[in-house]
Enzyme design. Structure first.
Site, mmCIF file in Angstrom:
data_model
loop_
_atom_site.group_PDB
_atom_site.id
_atom_site.type_symbol
_atom_site.label_atom_id
_atom_site.label_comp_id
_atom_site.label_asym_id
_atom_site.label_seq_id
_atom_site.Cartn_x
_atom_site.Cartn_y
_atom_site.Cartn_z
ATOM 1 N N LYS A 112 105.878 27.898 -34.251
ATOM 2 C CA LYS A 112 104.985 27.466 -33.171
ATOM 3 C C LYS A 112 105.630 26.338 -32.371
ATOM 4 O O LYS A 112 105.587 26.324 -31.129
ATOM 5 C CB LYS A 112 103.650 27.009 -33.763
ATOM 6 C CG LYS A 112 102.627 26.524 -32.742
ATOM 7 C CD LYS A 112 101.311 26.210 -33.435
ATOM 8 C CE LYS A 112 100.246 25.730 -32.456
ATOM 9 N NZ LYS A 112 100.514 24.363 -31.974
ATOM 10 N N GLU A 113 106.231 25.375 -33.064
ATOM 11 C CA GLU A 113 106.892 24.251 -32.384
ATOM 12 C C GLU A 113 108.083 24.723 -31.561
ATOM 13 O O GLU A 113 108.326 24.230 -30.459
ATOM 14 C CB GLU A 113 107.335 23.215 -33.420
ATOM 15 C CG GLU A 113 106.173 22.460 -34.051
ATOM 16 C CD GLU A 113 106.530 21.785 -35.371
ATOM 17 O OE1 GLU A 113 105.699 20.992 -35.862
ATOM 18 O OE2 GLU A 113 107.611 22.063 -35.923
ATOM 19 N N ASP B 217 107.019 18.929 -45.044
ATOM 20 C CA ASP B 217 107.609 17.691 -45.584
ATOM 21 C C ASP B 217 108.568 18.009 -46.724
ATOM 22 O O ASP B 217 109.648 17.429 -46.837
ATOM 23 C CB ASP B 217 106.505 16.758 -46.120
ATOM 24 C CG ASP B 217 105.514 16.313 -45.058
ATOM 25 O OD1 ASP B 217 105.838 16.428 -43.864
ATOM 26 O OD2 ASP B 217 104.427 15.851 -45.438
ATOM 27 N N ASN C 198 108.966 24.446 -36.817
ATOM 28 C CA ASN C 198 108.373 25.702 -37.259
ATOM 29 C C ASN C 198 108.314 26.638 -36.052
ATOM 30 O O ASN C 198 108.692 26.262 -34.942
ATOM 31 C CB ASN C 198 107.003 25.494 -37.927
ATOM 32 C CG ASN C 198 105.976 24.868 -36.995
ATOM 33 O OD1 ASN C 198 105.969 25.098 -35.789
ATOM 34 N ND2 ASN C 198 105.086 24.053 -37.553
#
Length: 328
Positions: free
Chosen positions: A205-206, A275, A203
């Site tokens: 942020k990651e 997921d 995502n």
């Protein structure tokens, strides 16, 4: 490829999910008074429920779409492990890739709900890395599954110690040996260990944390593009797929790149959406769908599950109807 052909193709696919599995437990009841012992609500208990959580929710999404699924992980040799395996068997998920160990504790996250609101969460977990012997056992089980003709392997990391750097690298080598597609839903700890995978799905942020850059997708697109370039140079995945929350998704391979906007929805709970996205993206990839349409389908599925409270798996019929309506 028609939607009918795609959803039929899902039923022919076999996927291995490798990562941290857990039980999501719920204790619920009614609250109508405060304890005289401390300023806390008293819950009149009415229901206890256990569900598959963590990487196991990816397996649930795949099963819901009709695929065959094998779970690979290391769990404890405790009563919670027994309950976890029973939950897998009830959903027809292959558990031969699960390693039980006296040295590990099975992860359980217990949410206490009063009047349908979460009041407390209790975590039972062990987050240190699995040891070399457990790693070796898990690798042997994964290779045994790969020999049986699986189409893809999903790395699903929840930072509970199963996906060590050395395990990741060795599994990628195995998947290359058996010509199996690899997709990744990463966490920060081993973010840069996934060199050469097929599809890498952080995502926003990651991505920012992984490449050590501050990223504002909406206000500074060149900065985002620079982060993608940096990630590509470091890991060289065939496909980079970034989920952007309310801004939709971004996907890029060596032929094209595309930003797909999110669909307008009433968001109830974003838990478990990642997921669903990696599950749908993986199945579309092994079914041979081109990347832009793959991203649209996964983006749509992620949005659908956000309309439900709690972690839920995507329903095949609901995804099909929405995709048909929107001409995805």
């Amino acid at each position: 490829m028609t939607l009918e052909t795609l959803f039929e193709a899902f039923k022919q696919k076999k996927i291995i999910v490798l990562g941290d599995v857990m039980i999501d437990a719920y204790l619920s009841g009614k609250v109508d008074r405060v304890s005289p012992e401390a300023p806390v609500p008293i819950i009149n208990f009415s229901k206890h429920e256990e569900r598959l959580g963590g990487a196991a929710n990816v397996a649930l999404n795949l099963i819901s779409l009709g695929a065959q699924v094998a779970m690979a992980s290391v769990i404890g040799n405790d009563k919670n492990a027994n309950a976890l395996i029973q939950l897998f068997e009830e959903k027809s998920i292959n558990t031969t890739g699960l390693i039980r160990s006296d040295d590990r504790e099975t992860t359980v996250k217990t949410r206490v709900l009063g009047n349908y609101q979460q009041l407390l969460r209790i975590d039972q977990e062990q987050t240190d890395d699995i040891n070399l012997e457990q790693e070796k056992q898990l690798l042997n089980q994964i290779e045994s599954l790969l020999k049986q003709g699986y189409d893809a392997l999903i790395f699903q990391d929840y930072n509970k110690g199963v996906l060590t750097e050395s395990l990741i690298k060795q599994v990628i080598e195995l998947t290359e040996k058996y010509d199996v597609i690899t997709t990744v839903d990463p966490k920060l700890k081993n973010f840069l260990a996934y060199e050469g995978v097929t599809l890498f799905k952080p995502n926003l942020k990651e991505l920012a944390e992984g490449v050590q850059m501050k990223i504002d997708f909406e206000k500074d697109r060149p900065q985002f593009n620079q982060a993608i370039k940096k990630l590509k140079k470091t890991l060289n995945p065939a496909i980079i797929f970034v989920t952007l929350s309310e801004h939709g998704v971004y996907i890029e391979d060596n032929k094209e790149s595309q930003h797909i906007e999110a669909h307008a929805r009433t968001i109830s709970d974003v838990s478990g959406a990642g997921d669903t996205v990696i599950s749908v993206a993986t199945l579309c990839l092994v079914a041979g769908m081109k990347v832009s349409r793959l991203a649209s389908m996964a983006n749509l599925a992620g949005g659908i599950v956000c309309e439900y409270r709690g972690v839920v798996a995507i329903k095949a019929d609901e995804l099909f109807k929405e995709a048909k309506k929107l001409n995805v």
